[in-house]
Design a protein around this motif. Structure first.
Motif, short mmCIF file in Angstrom:
data_model
loop_
_atom_site.label_atom_id
_atom_site.label_comp_id
_atom_site.label_asym_id
_atom_site.label_seq_id
_atom_site.Cartn_x
_atom_site.Cartn_y
_atom_site.Cartn_z
N THR A 184 0.80 -1.56 0.11
CA THR A 184 0.21 -0.02 -0.01
C THR A 184 0.91 1.29 -0.18
O THR A 184 0.58 2.43 -0.78
CB THR A 184 -0.79 0.07 1.24
OG1 THR A 184 -1.56 -1.35 1.34
CG2 THR A 184 -1.92 1.27 1.29
N GLU A 228 -7.71 3.90 -3.28
CA GLU A 228 -7.12 2.90 -3.89
C GLU A 228 -6.96 1.48 -2.85
O GLU A 228 -7.26 0.47 -3.16
CB GLU A 228 -6.09 3.19 -4.55
CG GLU A 228 -6.09 3.75 -5.89
CD GLU A 228 -6.67 2.88 -6.85
OE1 GLU A 228 -6.39 1.80 -7.29
OE2 GLU A 228 -8.14 3.07 -7.35
N ARG A 235 -10.14 0.03 -1.68
CA ARG A 235 -10.67 -0.76 -2.85
C ARG A 235 -9.97 -2.23 -2.95
O ARG A 235 -10.56 -3.05 -3.18
CB ARG A 235 -10.40 0.09 -4.19
CG ARG A 235 -11.40 -0.53 -4.97
CD ARG A 235 -11.45 0.43 -6.45
NE ARG A 235 -10.24 0.68 -7.01
CZ ARG A 235 -9.51 -0.12 -8.02
NH1 ARG A 235 -10.39 -1.15 -8.40
NH2 ARG A 235 -8.46 0.12 -8.67
N LYS A 236 -8.83 -2.14 -2.75
CA LYS A 236 -7.75 -3.30 -2.73
C LYS A 236 -7.50 -4.23 -1.51
O LYS A 236 -7.21 -5.13 -1.41
CB LYS A 236 -6.29 -2.79 -3.50
CG LYS A 236 -6.49 -2.32 -4.67
CD LYS A 236 -5.46 -2.81 -5.72
CE LYS A 236 -6.06 -2.55 -7.25
NZ LYS A 236 -5.07 -1.80 -8.01
N SER A 237 -7.60 -3.51 -0.43
CA SER A 237 -7.43 -4.20 0.93
C SER A 237 -8.48 -5.32 1.28
O SER A 237 -9.76 -5.25 0.99
CB SER A 237 -7.83 -3.13 2.05
OG SER A 237 -7.58 -3.68 3.06
#
Lengths: 503, 159
Positions: free
Chosen positions: A252, A281, A284-286
Motif C-alpha cells: 500500500t 485505492e 478498494r484493494k484491501s
C-alpha cells in the motif's frame, strides 16, 4: 559530466556541517510548524525564507526543503491526535488516524504515519533524481512559444484543481497575473501601474506578496474568532507500530508513493488529492476494506504515503522546467531567485553541482525525517500547548522582520499587510490563494515568452502552434479545460439532485 | 437562489475589470507612440487580462444565480469581531508608520503586546516576556548574523 561525476560534485557541496545542519534544522522547524494547528507547511517555508538570505544558495535551499518535508509529515501529528490537520495534505490521515487514537493506538498510528512518510519520501526523491534530468534535457529544445504554451497549460491546471470552483480559481489566477504587471514594462521599460512611485518600479516584492497571502490571513482569522484553532491533545498509548505491520502495509505504501510521484510531477495537483486517491485505492484493494474509517492502520499508511510521495516529485517540474509543482515549491522558487538562480533546464547545464547537491540533500533529508519525526511524535504535546495568544503575535513579528529583510524597505511591509487583507477577503469568499501566487510568479514569464514569440514572428500568432511540442501543450490545455468543466457540471448536477431530495 | 460568494466575487471582478479598462490602464500604463503592432504594446497584456477578468466575473455572477449550494464555509460573526478586526487594521497601519520613528524592535514589542491583548491571550505574563525576547532575538539574527540594517528609530538605539 557523467551522472556519477555530477553526484560526486553534489555530494561534495552537501557534505559539510553547514548544509547538514540546515537540513536537520529545516526538518525540525517543519515538523514543529506542521504539528501546530493554524501554522501550515507553506507558512513555515515562507517565514523561513528570509533567514536564508545570508546563507550559501545550497544551504538556504536545503533548509527550505527540510522545512517542506518536515511540514508535510508534521501535519499528520495533529490530524491523528486532535482531528485537526496541520496541513490540508493530512486531511485524509484523519479518516483512520483519529479512530485509532480513540482505540488507544495513537502511538501505533503516528509510528505508521512516520514509516510510511519516510518510505514515500525516499521513493519520491529517487523519482526526482531519475526523471528531472531527463525532462530538463528534453526542455532544452523549448523556445519562447513552447514555454508560453507550457506555462499556459500549467496555469490552467493550477486554476482548475486548487479549489471547489474553476471560475474562482481562474479569478484568483487573473488577479495574480494582473498584479504581476505592476512595474516597468519588460520590453519598452515604460511605467505600468507604478503611480510614479520608485518603490513600485521593480514590481511588487514576491516575498511580501507570499507572506501576506499565506501568513497574515491566519492572524486575521484568529482575531475574528480568538476561540478557534484550539484542540485537545491525546495520550500516545502503549502500543507501537511493529515491523510485521509495516511489512503488511508495504504494498500500500509503495502504491501510495507512486500515486504521489505521478500526481506530484503534474504542476498544481498537490498532496491532498494524492492522499485521498491513495486512500481510496488502498480501501478498494484491501482485504480489510470494511475496517477503513474505523481505525485501519493501512488507511494511515495509504494517506501518508500518498501525501509524502508528492514532496520530491513536485520538484521535478520546478527543477527541470522552472514551473512550481505546488504552492510550497512556488515559495521555494523565491529562494532560488534571491540567490540569482533560475530553476529550469539551463540550470542543469550551468549549475549541475547545485542540482545534484539538492538531490543528495533530499536523500539525506529522508533519514533526518525519520530521526526527528520519531522524537517529534513524543514531544508533540508540548508543541501543541503553545498558547495561540503568543503564537500569532510572534508570527506577525516574524512576518514583519522577514519581509523587511528582503530589501530593507518598509514599503514591502505595507505591501505584505495589504496582501494579507486581500488574502483574507479571498479566504472569506472561498477564492483559492494558490493560483494567485503561482500566477504572480509565472505571469512575467508568460508575458515575456509571449512577447518574445511575437517579436520572433513579427506579430504573427502562427508561431504559437509552430511544432509538435506547442501542439502537445495546446491539446493538454484543451483536454484539461474540458475535463474540469465536465467535472464541475457533474458536481453541480449532484448538488441539484441532493438539493431536490432535501426539499 | 442567489449564491452570495459567487455573485459578489463575480460582481467585484466585473467592477475591477471595468475600472482597469477605463481608468487604470489608460492613465496608469505608458505606451510608446511608435509601437506599430498592438500585441507588442505595454497595454496589450493588461488589457487582455482585464477583459478575461470581466468575462470570468460575468460567468461567476451567472453561476451564482444558478448554483444551489455555496461551498464557502461561513465565518460566523463572534462577539466584538468587527471591532477587533478594525483595531487590527489600525494596529497594522501604526506598525508600518511607527517603524522609522520608533525603530523596528520597539515597534514590534508594542505591536506584539497589542495583538496579544486583541486576541485575549490567557497568558499575559508569557506574552509580555515573549514580546521583549522575540523581537530582540530577531534583531540579533538579522543585524549581527545576516548583517542587515534594521531601523533603530530616533529614541533608543540598540548595539
Amino acid at each position: 559530466m557523467t551522472l556519477l561525476e555530477n553526484l560526486a560534485a553534489g555530494f561534495e557541496l552537501v557534505a559539510n556541517f553547514e548544509s547538514v545542519f540546515a537540513l536537520a534544522g529545516g526538518v525540525l522547524i517543519g515538523v514543529i510548524a506542521g504539528a501546530i494547528p493554524g501554522l501550515s507547511a507553506t507558512m513555515a517555508v515562507a517565514l523561513t525564507l528570509p533567514f536564508t538570505f545570508a546563507m550559501q544558495p545550497i544551504t538556504g535551499i536545503l533548509l527550505l526543503l527540510g522545512v517542506y518535508k518536515g511540514g508535510i509529515f508534521g501535519g499528520s501529528i495533529p490530524a491523528i491526535l486532535i482531528k485537526t490537520p496541520g496541513t490540508p495534505a493530512s486531511s485524509a490521515t484523519i479518516l483512520d488516524g483519529h479512530p485509532m487514537v480513540k482505540n488507544g493506538q495513537a502511538g501505533k498510528a503516528l509510528g505508521m504515519a512516520l514509516w510510511a512518510s519516510c518510505t514515500a519520501d525516499l521513493i519520491s526523491n529517487l523519482a526526482l533524481i531519475l526523471f528531472a534530468g531527463w525532462l530538463a534535457a528534453f526542455a532544452l529544445k523549448f523556445g519562447p512559444p513552447e514555454f508560453f504554451t507550457l506555462i499556459l497549460f500549467s496555469l490552467t491546471i493550477i486554476a482548475g484543481v486548487s479549489g471547489d470552483s474553476l471560475l474562482k480559481g481562474i479569478v484568483s489566477a487573473l488577479f495574480g497575473l494582473i498584479l504581476a504587471t505592476i512595474g516597468l514594462d519588460l520590453v519598452y521599460g515604460t511605467n505600468r501601474f507604478t503611480l510614479n512611485d520608485p518603490n513600485l518600479m521593480g514590481g511588487l516584492n514576491f516575498i511580501a506578496v507570499l507572506i501576506g497571502l499565506f501568513a497574515i490571513p491566519e492572524i486575521l482569522a484568529m482575531v475574528w474568532n480568538p476561540k478557534s484553532k484550539e484542540g485537545e491533545t491525546q495520550n500516545l498509548g502503549k502500543e507501537w507500530v511493529t515491523f510485521a505491520e509495516y511489512k503488511r502495509c508495504f504494498k500500500t505504501i509503495v502504491r501510495g508513493s507512486f500515486i504521489g510521484v505521478f500526481l506530484g510531477s503534474i504542476p498544481g495537483i498537490g498532496a491532498a488529492p494524492s492522499a485521498f486517491l491513495s486512500y481510496s485505492e488502498a480501501r478498494r484493494k484491501s482485504p480489510n476494506k470494511e475496517n477503513f474509517g474505523k481505525g485501519e492502520i493501512e488507511g494511515v499508511a495509504a494517506s501518508e504515503s500518498g501525501n509524502n510521495g508528492v514532496a520530491g516529485a513536485t520538484l521535478i517540474p520546478l527543477l527541470a522546467l522552472g514551473i512550481p509543482g505546488d504552492v510550497i515549491t512556488a515559495v521555494i522558487i523565491g529562494a532560488f531567485m534571491v540567490h540569482n538562480l533560475q530553476p529550469g533546464p539551463m540550470m542543469f547545464l550551468n549549475s549541475p553541482d547545485i542540482i545534484y547537491g539538492l538531490f543528495m540533500g533530499l536523500i539525506i533529508s529522508s533519514v533526518f525525517l525519520f530521526l526527528i519525526g520519531s522524537v517529534a511524535i513524543r514531544a508533540f504535546s508540548y508543541v501543541a500547548d503553545i498558547p495561540r495568544g503568543i503564537l500569532f503575535p510572534a508570527v506577525m513579528v516574524l512576518c514583519v522582520y522577514g519581509c523587511y529583510a528582503v530589501n530593507n524597505n518598509i514599503f514591502d511591509v505595507g505591501v505584505m499587510f495589504a496582501m494579507g487583507w486581500l488574502g483574507y477577503v479571498m479566504l472569506c469568499k472561498g477564492i483559492p490563494a494558490a493560483p494567485f501566487l503561482i500566477a504572480f510568479i509565472l505571469g512575467p514569464l508568460l508575458e515575456d515568452n509571449f512577447r518574445q514569440s511575437m517579436l520572433m514572428s513579427g506579430g504573427s500568432a502562427e508561431i504559437l502552434v509552430r511544432g509538435p511540442i506547442t501542439w502537445f501543450f495546446w491539446t493538454l490545455t484543451i483536454i484539461t479545460i474540458v475535463a474540469i468543466i465536465r467535472s464541475g457540471m457533474g458536481k453541480k448536477k449532484a448538488e441539484a439532485v441532493e438539493h431536490g431530495n432535501q426539499e | 437562489m442567489l449564491n452570495n460568494s459567487y455573485f459578489s466575487t463575480g460582481l467585484a471582478s466585473l467592477i475591477l475589470s471595468l475600472f482597469l479598462i477605463f481608468v487604470a490602464i489608460p492613465y496608469g500604463v505608458t505606451a510608446p507612440s511608435n509601437v506599430t503592432n498592438i500585441v507588442l504594446s505595454p497595454v496589450f497584456w493588461p488589457e487582455v487580462l482585464s477583459i478575461l477578468l470581466g468575462i470570468t466575473g460575468i460567468a461567476l455572477m451567472i453561476s451564482g444565480r444558478s448554483a444551489v449550494k455555496d461551498s464557502v464555509a461561513e465565518l460566523l460573526p463572534t462577539k466584538g469581531c468587527y471591532k477587533r478586526i478594525a483595531l487590527l487594521a489600525v494596529l497594522m497601519a501604526v506598525y508600518v508608520a511607527a517603524i522609522p520613528w520608533l525603530g523596528l524592535v520597539w515597534t514590534s514589542m508594542i505591536s506584539f503586546v497589542a495583538l496579544a491583548i486583541l486576541i485575549k491571550t490567557s497568558h499575559p505574563r508569557t506574552a509580555l516576556i515573549s514580546a521583549v525576547i522575540i523581537p530582540l532575538v530577531l534583531y540579533m539574527f538579522f543585524a549581527h548574523v545576516a548583517g542587515m540594517a534594521i531601523p533603530q528609530g530616533e529614541f533608543l538605539r540598540l548595539p
